[in-house]
Structures are given as C-alpha cells and as structure tokens.
Scaffold this active site. Structure first.
Site, PDB file in Angstrom:
ATOM      1  N   TRP A  94       0.216 -10.071 -31.601  1.00 58.42           N
ATOM      2  CA  TRP A  94      -0.941 -10.221 -30.624  1.00 58.42           C
ATOM      3  C   TRP A  94      -1.405  -9.141 -29.961  1.00 58.42           C
ATOM      4  O   TRP A  94      -2.568  -8.904 -29.480  1.00 58.42           O
ATOM      5  CB  TRP A  94      -0.428 -11.528 -29.681  1.00 58.42           C
ATOM      6  CG  TRP A  94      -0.099 -12.740 -30.539  1.00 58.42           C
ATOM      7  CD1 TRP A  94       0.847 -13.357 -30.943  1.00 58.42           C
ATOM      8  CD2 TRP A  94      -1.545 -13.491 -30.868  1.00 58.42           C
ATOM      9  NE1 TRP A  94       0.642 -14.497 -31.528  1.00 58.42           N
ATOM     10  CE2 TRP A  94      -0.799 -14.629 -31.623  1.00 58.42           C
ATOM     11  CE3 TRP A  94      -2.926 -13.387 -30.991  1.00 58.42           C
ATOM     12  CZ2 TRP A  94      -1.756 -15.429 -32.293  1.00 58.42           C
ATOM     13  CZ3 TRP A  94      -3.267 -14.470 -31.607  1.00 58.42           C
ATOM     14  CH2 TRP A  94      -2.969 -15.317 -32.282  1.00 58.42           C
ATOM     15  N   ASP A 131      -0.112 -10.223 -21.296  1.00 58.01           N
ATOM     16  CA  ASP A 131      -0.653 -11.399 -22.014  1.00 58.01           C
ATOM     17  C   ASP A 131       0.821 -12.362 -21.900  1.00 58.01           C
ATOM     18  O   ASP A 131       1.712 -12.070 -22.663  1.00 58.01           O
ATOM     19  CB  ASP A 131      -0.863 -11.319 -23.218  1.00 58.01           C
ATOM     20  CG  ASP A 131      -1.380 -12.388 -24.224  1.00 58.01           C
ATOM     21  OD1 ASP A 131      -0.810 -13.500 -23.736  1.00 58.01           O
ATOM     22  OD2 ASP A 131      -1.656 -12.104 -25.437  1.00 58.01           O
ATOM     23  N   LYS A 148       0.253 -23.632 -24.688  1.00 56.32           N
ATOM     24  CA  LYS A 148       1.602 -23.693 -25.152  1.00 56.32           C
ATOM     25  C   LYS A 148       2.552 -24.258 -24.213  1.00 56.32           C
ATOM     26  O   LYS A 148       3.185 -25.527 -24.377  1.00 56.32           O
ATOM     27  CB  LYS A 148       2.124 -22.300 -25.343  1.00 56.32           C
ATOM     28  CG  LYS A 148       1.370 -21.703 -26.411  1.00 56.32           C
ATOM     29  CD  LYS A 148       1.195 -20.226 -26.554  1.00 56.32           C
ATOM     30  CE  LYS A 148      -0.009 -19.726 -27.627  1.00 56.32           C
ATOM     31  NZ  LYS A 148       0.041 -19.822 -28.791  1.00 56.32           N
TER      32      LYS A 148
HETATM   33  N1  PMP Z   1      -1.795 -13.883 -27.181  1.00 52.09           N
HETATM   34  C1  PMP Z   1      -0.770 -14.768 -27.731  1.00 52.09           C
HETATM   35  C2  PMP Z   1       0.575 -13.998 -27.314  1.00 52.09           C
HETATM   36  C3  PMP Z   1      -0.851 -15.729 -28.484  1.00 52.09           C
HETATM   37  O1  PMP Z   1       0.192 -16.588 -28.558  1.00 52.09           O
HETATM   38  C4  PMP Z   1      -2.118 -16.242 -28.807  1.00 52.09           C
HETATM   39  C5  PMP Z   1      -2.152 -17.406 -29.625  1.00 52.09           C
HETATM   40  N2  PMP Z   1      -1.189 -18.045 -30.173  1.00 52.09           N
HETATM   41  C6  PMP Z   1      -3.134 -15.567 -28.414  1.00 52.09           C
HETATM   42  C7  PMP Z   1      -2.873 -14.365 -27.460  1.00 52.09           C
HETATM   43  C8  PMP Z   1      -4.516 -15.974 -28.698  1.00 52.09           C
HETATM   44  O2  PMP Z   1      -4.737 -17.145 -27.933  1.00 52.09           O
HETATM   45  P1  PMP Z   1      -6.181 -17.936 -28.243  1.00 52.09           P
HETATM   46  O3  PMP Z   1      -5.983 -18.416 -29.622  1.00 52.09           O
HETATM   47  O4  PMP Z   1      -6.138 -19.019 -27.260  1.00 52.09           O
HETATM   48  O5  PMP Z   1      -7.130 -17.215 -28.086  1.00 52.09           O
END
Ligand code: PMP
Length: 372
Positions: A110, A184, A208
């Site tokens: 991520w 994040d 989540k």
């Molecule tokens: N950052 C993290 C740590 C994530 O776990 C996720 C999604 N699993 C995201 C960003 C991306 O989020 P989204 O799909 O809501 O854009």
C-alpha cells in the site's frame, strides 16, 4: 443498541469490506424504513436537514472522544478511499516551497502505491524501504533518510497485505525532520489510541474498522489546511471540505450513519483502550498458535506483526484448497490470502470477537492433525 437476540453468523475474516458488529447491522435494519419516527430512511434524508445534521454531529463528537482527537485537528468525511488519498495528500500538502520533496517510507504494497501516485505531483523520495526483507519488517526509524525540505513524511502504519504494523509512531522531530507525519491508517484506525503529537494527518477508508466502503476518514491538523496546489479539485481540497464541515458536496450519508453506529458500539465496549486490549489478546492467541505449529508459518518480524491482518502460509501449499474448503464448512469465511502474496490471511478487526479467533485456531489445529 437494541437488546434483541441476534442470529449467529459465520465468522468473517475478510480484509475489507469486512465484518461489522452484528448489533450495528441489527440496529441499521430496525431503522431502515423509518429512522427514529422521521418517516424516512437515513438514505433518503437531505444531508442538510436537521435529522442528518444530528447523525453527523454525533458521529463527529463520538469519534473525537474515542480517539482523543485534539481540538486543533479537523475531522473530515470524504470519498475516494485510501487510493484517492494517495493523490489528494500531495495535491494538498506538496506545495509549500518550489524545491520541496515528499518523503515516503515503504513498508508494503500500500505504501508502494502511495509513493508511485505521489510522483505524479512532485518529487517523492524513498526515505526507507522494507522491500529487501520482503516487507517482513519495518526499517528502524533511526535509519530513515529524511529530507530537510520535505513537505511531509508518509507512512502506512498498518500494511493490510503484508501484515506489518508500526506499533509506535515515529517522533520525526527526534529524527531531525520538522515535516508533518502523514499516516495511512486504513486498516487499523480505531483499533488502538493514536499519539496525535506525532501526526499531522491521518487518513483511511472506513470499510475495515469503521463500517462501510464509500467513506474516507481524514483527520488533519489545522495548520496544514490552505496549502493545496491550484489544480487540486475543490471537492478534495481539505480547507474547502473543512470550511464546509464535510458538506461542500453531498457526503456519503449512509456510510457516515453506519460509522456513527460503529462509534457508539465502540463506546459501549469500553472505548479504544478496551478494544486495544482485546485486539492484543486476539492477535497473541493466533500468532502463538501459528508459531507453535508445524504446518503454519508467519514470516513477519515479531515486533512488527499486525494485530489486524495476520497473513500465514501452509508449509505444504498443496493443502491450501482443502484448508479453505474445510474452513468455509466450519463457518470461517474469506481466509484466502491476497493474490500478490498467496497463502492465507485472517483479518481480525475490532468487530471480530475473541471467540472467532478461538474458532479459527481450533479449526487450524484440527486441520493440522487430520492431515498429519
Ligand atoms: N491503504 C491500505 C492500508 C489499504 O488496506 C487499502 C485497501 N485495502 C487502501 C489503502 C486502498 O483503499 P481503497 O480501496 O479504499 O481505495
């Protein structure tokens, strides 16, 4: 919350959208057609009416109380998820001086995505990376190469795919940087307290730990507002969103309502410290079992193991399909690992009770025995 008997459901280990407390779903169901005598579903209300106003303000107040968010931080309810924030953060924060750069710490998939997106808006430097170790540990903050002219330092404080968590946020000042820390915290928001003295901005998708997909939580220190690049879309300009109390455009009203119910549920559980203690116990139960078994393996350094996302592998990969099939039959859902790393992953967010983790461990033990 309604004190009625809830039907028992399978345990759901999805990484997100993820399990939601049954009490929350039940209350939402009871209020679906008529929210508190208003004659309307929450989905049908004007975001500017007094009914939604009370839902919104209660959610803001409960979150501020739960996470002890100081008064010089603004809480924004936005849309676009974590991936949109990868662009929205540099659009808002990268423009302080023409020669500025952005520092990124890579702790897994991520944060890699975050750095890649930021490069579209400026010079994103890699201050540290755990890639050489297969993202099984977070590089020691003392080794981070922080820039003197960084607009911010970005850290994904819980990597959902690799299952690594930063258990103590770095003190950037002590590391010689006066840049704000951007985290994040998508996959561990509200699972533990946040040390706001070390954070300039925190963002995360709600799907989540906070309820539904469609809502993005941003908590931003006030002095970071008003720095956006001229090309930043107005609906994504933190200052504009803050000045309009997240009502510059129509916010994701139903997702805010569900998040509000989740916050009330959290308060009823005893607040963040209580939920953190429960999360520690859940994670310990699962990791201790994995470490003591012959069949299962978790590769993450002990000090960096995530309390929320527990990836694990069967030493004999040929048994993966049988493991998942048996798990489903035992009422343990969505344990398949992310496709980029394979194996299994158990996401054990706030809404997963200790009994769910115990059921998983019992199943894993039985599976190991029958296959011996
Ligand atoms: N950052 C993290 C740590 C994530 O776990 C996720 C999604 N699993 C995201 C960003 C991306 O989020 P989204 O799909 O809501 O854009």
């Amino acid at each position: 919350m309604n004190a009625r008997v809830l039907p028992s459901r399978p345990y759901n280990f999805s990484a997100g959208p993820a399990t939601i407390p049954a009490e929350v779903l039940s209350q939402a169901a009871a209020e679906m057609l008529d929210w508190k005598g208003s004659g309307m579903s929450v989905m049908e209300m004007s975001h500017r009416g007094k009914e939604f106003d009370s839902i919104h303000n209660q959610a803001l107040a409960d979150l501020r109380e739960l996470l002890a968010i100081p008064s010089n931080f603004r809480i924004l309810f936005m849309q676009g998820g974590g991936l949109a924030e990868n662009a929205i953060v540099p659009l808002n924060l990268s423009a302080r001086k023409p020669d500025q750069v952005m520092d990124y710490v890579l702790t897994g998939s991520w944060s890699q995505k975050s750095a890649k997106e930021a490069r579209r808006y400026g010079e994103a430097r890699i201050a540290a990376s755990g890639e050489a170790d297969g993202f099984t540990r977070i590089p020691d903050p003392a080794s981070w190469q922080l820039s003197q002219n960084a607009s911010y330092v970005h850290l994904c404080s819980n990597e959902t795919i690799h299952g690594v968590e930063c258990h103590q946020l770095p003190d950037l000042k002590a590391l010689g940087s006066d840049a704000p820390l951007v985290i994040d915290f998508s996959s561990h928001a509200a699972s533990r307290p946040v040390d706001w003295s070390r954070v300039g901005l925190a963002y995360g998708g709600a799907q989540k730990n906070l309820g539904l997909a469609g809502l993005t939580l941003v908590v931003v220190r006030e002095d970071l507002l008003g720095r956006a690049l001229p090309v930043c879309p107005s609906a994504f300009n933190y200052q504009t969103v803050a000045e309009n109390n997240s009502m510059f455009n129509t916010p994701p009203t139903y997702a805010i309502y569900i998040a509000g119910l989740v916050f009330q549920w959290l308060k009823k559980q005893g607040g963040i410290e209580t939920i953190e203690a429960r999360n520690i116990a859940k994670a310990q139960l699962l990791y201790d079992f994995i470490d003591g078994s012959q069949l299962y393996l978790n590769k993450v350094a002990k000090g960096n193991r995530s309390r929320m996302n527990v990836p694990f592998f069967l030493r004999d990969e040929a048994r993966n399909a049988a493991f998942l099939e048996g798990a489903k039959a035992a009422g343990l859902l969505q344990l398949k690992g992310h496709k980029s790393v394979g194996g299994m992953r158990a996401s054990i967010y706030n809404a997963m009770p200790l009994a769910g983790v115990q059921a998983l461990v019992d199943y894993m033990r039985d599976f190991e025995k029958t296959q011996a």
